[in-house]
Motif scaffolding. Structure first.
Motif, PDB file in Angstrom:
ATOM      1  N   GLY A  40      37.602  39.339  53.875  1.00 21.55           N
ATOM      2  CA  GLY A  40      37.212  38.752  52.611  1.00 21.55           C
ATOM      3  C   GLY A  40      36.160  37.674  52.731  1.00 21.55           C
ATOM      4  N   GLN A  41      36.040  37.082  53.920  1.00 18.76           N
ATOM      5  CA  GLN A  41      35.232  35.875  53.978  1.00 18.76           C
ATOM      6  C   GLN A  41      34.031  35.938  54.911  1.00 18.76           C
ATOM      7  OE1 GLN A  41      38.212  32.939  54.727  1.00 18.76           O
ATOM      8  NE2 GLN A  41      39.150  33.253  52.731  1.00 18.76           N
ATOM      9  N   SER A  71      40.337  37.607  50.521  1.00 17.35           N
ATOM     10  CA  SER A  71      39.367  36.699  49.904  1.00 17.35           C
ATOM     11  C   SER A  71      39.999  35.369  49.536  1.00 17.35           C
ATOM     12  CB  SER A  71      38.784  37.315  48.626  1.00 17.35           C
ATOM     13  OG  SER A  71      38.235  38.561  48.914  1.00 17.35           O
ATOM     14  N   SER A  72      41.219  35.409  48.980  1.00 19.64           N
ATOM     15  CA  SER A  72      41.809  34.156  48.518  1.00 19.64           C
ATOM     16  C   SER A  72      42.970  33.727  49.409  1.00 19.64           C
ATOM     17  CB  SER A  72      42.278  34.298  47.076  1.00 19.64           C
ATOM     18  OG  SER A  72      43.250  35.299  46.973  1.00 19.64           O
ATOM     19  N   ALA A  73      43.178  34.418  50.527  1.00 19.88           N
ATOM     20  CA  ALA A  73      44.247  34.105  51.481  1.00 19.88           C
ATOM     21  C   ALA A  73      45.625  34.134  50.833  1.00 19.88           C
ATOM     22  CB  ALA A  73      43.999  32.773  52.175  1.00 19.88           C
ATOM     23  N   SER A  74      45.751  34.883  49.740  1.00 28.11           N
ATOM     24  CA  SER A  74      47.047  34.990  49.078  1.00 28.11           C
ATOM     25  C   SER A  74      47.051  36.193  48.153  1.00 28.11           C
ATOM     26  CB  SER A  74      47.335  33.733  48.261  1.00 28.11           C
ATOM     27  OG  SER A  74      46.392  33.617  47.225  1.00 28.11           O
ATOM     28  N   VAL A 121      26.198  37.644  45.243  1.00 29.06           N
ATOM     29  CA  VAL A 121      27.388  37.115  44.571  1.00 29.06           C
ATOM     30  C   VAL A 121      27.853  38.077  43.482  1.00 29.06           C
ATOM     31  CG1 VAL A 121      28.180  35.307  42.995  1.00 29.06           C
ATOM     32  CG2 VAL A 121      26.973  34.699  45.073  1.00 29.06           C
ATOM     33  N   GLN A 128      41.375  37.573  57.297  1.00 25.61           N
ATOM     34  CA  GLN A 128      40.466  36.874  56.387  1.00 25.61           C
ATOM     35  C   GLN A 128      39.019  37.303  56.585  1.00 25.61           C
ATOM     36  OE1 GLN A 128      40.627  32.712  55.869  1.00 25.61           O
ATOM     37  NE2 GLN A 128      42.736  32.690  55.173  1.00 25.61           N
ATOM     38  N   TYR A 170      51.455  34.119  50.479  1.00 26.01           N
ATOM     39  CA  TYR A 170      50.282  33.613  51.195  1.00 26.01           C
ATOM     40  C   TYR A 170      50.030  34.404  52.470  1.00 26.01           C
ATOM     41  CZ  TYR A 170      51.105  29.743  48.050  1.00 26.01           C
ATOM     42  OH  TYR A 170      51.311  28.989  46.935  1.00 26.01           O
ATOM     43  N   MET A 200      41.332  41.604  48.172  1.00 29.32           N
ATOM     44  CA  MET A 200      41.625  40.450  47.332  1.00 29.32           C
ATOM     45  C   MET A 200      42.456  39.426  48.114  1.00 29.32           C
ATOM     46  SD  MET A 200      43.122  40.731  43.538  1.00 29.32           S
ATOM     47  CE  MET A 200      41.827  40.564  42.351  1.00 29.32           C
ATOM     48  N   ARG A 205      29.379  41.155  45.061  1.00 31.43           N
ATOM     49  CA  ARG A 205      30.620  40.718  45.713  1.00 31.43           C
ATOM     50  C   ARG A 205      31.730  40.522  44.674  1.00 31.43           C
ATOM     51  NH1 ARG A 205      34.834  39.146  47.417  1.00 31.43           N
ATOM     52  NH2 ARG A 205      35.293  37.521  48.920  1.00 31.43           N
ATOM     53  N   SER A 206      31.371  39.947  43.516  1.00 36.36           N
ATOM     54  CA  SER A 206      32.407  39.608  42.542  1.00 36.36           C
ATOM     55  C   SER A 206      32.984  40.846  41.870  1.00 36.36           C
ATOM     56  CB  SER A 206      31.855  38.640  41.502  1.00 36.36           C
ATOM     57  OG  SER A 206      30.916  39.299  40.692  1.00 36.36           O
ATOM     58  N   ALA A 237      20.403  35.781  46.558  1.00 36.88           N
ATOM     59  CA  ALA A 237      21.733  35.178  46.723  1.00 36.88           C
ATOM     60  C   ALA A 237      22.618  35.517  45.536  1.00 36.88           C
ATOM     61  CB  ALA A 237      21.606  33.665  46.871  1.00 36.88           C
TER      62      ALA A 237
END
Lengths: 326, 347
Positions: A157-158, A233-236, A40, A154, A145, A230, A43-44, A36
């Motif tokens: 990113g998600q 991922s953060s919806a903005s 991460v 999304q 946004y 990006m 991904r980061s 896991a």
């Protein structure tokens, strides 16, 4: 051939350092050596890795793009801004890509045809993009946004496939494509030739100037892809990212992995090695809950170390010196 | 000494000028109003009020325009100052700290009557604000305080928000709650007063509760992506995390995305605060944030102008007053999120 061998040297050293860092963190930190956490970790750094892939092409050709993050944020923000205006998703995405390519082409033209140093062209272009796009296309907004109508974006990113997040796949695909371009096509060989010695490349009949346009266009387009990831991922999209050190982080990854700033050396393997080391360090430092100051010290030392190594392995001499070099 | 004398003389001359101007304008209007039945006191009050603002200049220097908070402040200041007959000047440094110090230095030369500043860090403008007061400019600080106190600080009481948030976390996650007691803090820029005060207050509360364990306290630098990355890492280490507390809502939306990606929505509580723009209420309803302390940015804009009205009417010299107007806060959760946020001006 000696030059090629030394670059492998640096990539291998960085990979080895990464392995050591992973081993040390695994022993010292509970929960570091888990699947896991590996997900991460990758991904980061996937956005950073995508940026570095584009940057690698430019740096191999002995250029530099300080406007890549400005391009990334401005073009993806514009694409998001167009979406609620009734434009279909694909058209908004295409518009962002066209803008990114245009910025890259202008960068390339100024460097290749006007013969301005890449450092200054792209530095100035970064300011220009930030200001012009913000006032001209975004109505002054710093934060854009992801609109309700584009929630499907999304997924980028998600969501994940078999537990692997999509940004990691995008990074892998971009890296594979860039590797193919650089190592298996004649354009790729031309890019190396351009970086190794632009004069010789021109004399042997390589169209160095159009090639420069292509390099910067590719770099800007990768920036756009990173921006979309990006944004998803953060919806903005937050234009403040332009004032962060992200552009330099991308250069750090590239140089760290053994792509010399003096051009013609290294490859996508170098990007992967550099990204892996930075990702490991960042993830380990967050798990250790180190303070911001200590994290900056570590990042600064790693960058200095990489440049020292680059200098030792590829010393600058009169033969390869150029005005405007950094 | 010479400077002080000059200033006294100048102030005297100005006062005399105002009196003459007042006296010359008084009879006609006062007479007319009095004839219509207005009391002399009311006429006097209106004259004094108008004279305090007319023709004066108010300058606003935010960290950047283009974000919900500063757009809202600017909108309110500009509108209310316009009604008072004041000239409004905006300097947008666009997040560039160098440009911000230059803008403030240039304004000190231009001598507006009031300067409203938004401090990115406690130190950046500390010396310049002193200089501005010496130059005769009243300084109002908005939401982010400097180490130099000035005529007024208008903004959220971040220490109190940090304390209240932490106390709520203790009741939700502490002993007897059946939860792990593990808490992660996402700081902002560690040099900003907004971040420093909240983190100090929260850590003080947590320190008094051994059942609470702060597993991570990392700076997110106001960036949603950074908050997402940090929170994703923390969640892999501590899937039983009870709560994450981010010092600014827009940034903490990233932490909310990380919680959602990890499939832990509702299990890991997400706490934050801010000026309450519509995107926040939408996100609270979508489950990205659980509890949000809102200091209404529209009311803050009004509070700025209230401070300006008091300062300019008080007749106090810059440097005499040291007032604080903490903003009112309310907690927004999924239950009261409808209509609790404001739309941006022009939307």
């Amino acid at each position: 051939m000696t030059a090629r061998e030394t670059h492998i040297g640096q990539g291998v050293i960085v990979a080895a350092v990464t392995v050591v860092a992973v081993a040390v963190f695994s022993v010292l930190l509970d929960g570091f050596a888990t699947l896991a956490n590996a997900v991460v970790l990758v991904r980061s750094v996937s956005v950073l890795g995508i940026l570095a892939t584009g940057m690698a092409i430019v740096v191999i050709a002995r250029g530099l793009d300080l406007s890549q993050v400005a391009t990334m944020a401005a073009t993806s923000a514009w694409a998001l801004k167009l979406m609620p205006g009734g434009l279909p998703l694909w058209a908004a995405l295409l518009a962002g890509l066209v803008l990114a390519l245009l910025i890259g082409l202008i960068n390339g033209a100024l460097i290749a045809y006007v013969e301005m140093p890449a450092l200054f062209v792209t530095l100035a272009m970064g300011f220009l993009i930030f200001g012009a796009v913000r006032t001209g296309l975004l109505g002054g907004d710093m934060l854009v946004y992801l609109p309700e109508s584009a929630k499907s974006l999304q997924i980028l990113g998600q969501e994940g496939i078999f537990g692997i997040p999509i940004p990691v796949f995008v990074f892998a695909t971009m890296a594979a494509a860039a590797h193919f371009l650089l190592s298996a096509t004649s354009i790729g060989r031309f890019i190396y030739a351009h970086g190794d010695n632009a004069e010789t490349a021109r004399l042997t009949g390589i169209p160095v100037r159009p090639l420069t346009l292509l390099e910067y266009a590719l770099c800007a387009a990768t920036g756009y892809v990173a921006g979309l990831i990006m944004a998803a991922s953060s919806a903005s999209v937050d234009l403040r990212i332009i004032n962060s050190t992200l552009n330099f982080d991308a250069i750090l990854v590239v140089v760290l992995g053994g792509i010399s700033l003096s051009g013609g050396r290294g490859g996508i393997g170098s990007v992967l090695a550099g990204t892996a080391l930075i990702g490991t360090l960042l993830n380990g430092m967050v798990i250790m809950n180190l303070s911001a100051e200590v994290q900056n010290i570590v990042k600064g030392l790693v960058l200095l170390g990489a440049i020292l190594l680059d200098n030792a392995l590829h010393p600058t001499d009169e033969e390869v010196m150029r005005q405007g070099d950094i | 000494m010479i400077g002080t004398t000059m200033r006294t003389l100048l102030a005297g001359a100005l006062a005399a000028g105002t009196l003459v101007a007042g006296a010359s304008s008084l009879p006609a209007s006062a007479g007319a109003e009095e004839a219509l039945g207005a009391s002399r006191a009311a006429v006097e009050a209106r004259r004094r009020f108008n004279a305090a603002f007319e023709g004066k200049t108010i300058a606003f220097v935010p960290i950047t325009m283009g974000v919900p908070l500063t757009i809202t402040w600017k909108d309110t200041i500009e509108r209310e100052a316009g009604k008072l007959g004041m000239k409004f000047v905006l300097r947008d440094p666009n997040l560039d700290m160098g440009a911000m110090t230059q803008a403030v230095s240039a304004l000190i030369g231009e001598r507006p009557d009031v300067m409203v500043v938004h401090n990115p860090s406690v130190q950046l403008l500390a010396k310049l604000l002193k200089k501005a007061e010496k130059a005769g400019i009243h300084v109002v600080q908005i939401n982010m305080a400097s180490n130099t106190p000035t005529s007024a600080y208008v903004g959220a009481d971040f220490y109190r928000i940090g304390k209240e948030t932490a106390e709520d976390i203790v009741t939700q996650c502490g002993a007897g709650s059946g939860r792990s007691g593990k808490v992660a803090i996402v700081e902002g820029d560690p040099t900003s007063s907004v971040s420093m005060e909240q983190v100090t207050a929260a850590k003080a509360v947590f320190a008094a509760h051994p059942d609470i364990q702060v597993v991570s306290s990392q700076p997110g630098y106001w960036d949603a992506n950074k908050a997402r990355e940090i929170t994703a890492s923390v969640l892999t280490q501590h899937p039983d995390l009870c709560a994450t507390y981010g010092v600014w809502g827009i940034m903490q939306l990233g932490a909310g995305q990380a919680i959602k990606e990890a499939g832990l929505t509702g299990k890991v509580l997400n706490y934050s605060n801010g000026g309450g723009p519509q995107i926040i209420c939408d996100s609270i309803k979508a489950g990205l944030i659980d509890k949000y302390w809102s200091f209404d940015a529209k009311l803050q804009g009004h509070d700025i102008m209230t401070a300006v009205k008091m300062i300019l009417q008080s007749g106090a010299a810059p440097g005499d007053l040291r007032t604080v107007l903490y903003s009112d806060t309310r907690m927004i959760t999924a239950e009261n999120a409808d209509g609790a946020c404001w739309q941006m001006p022009g939307q």
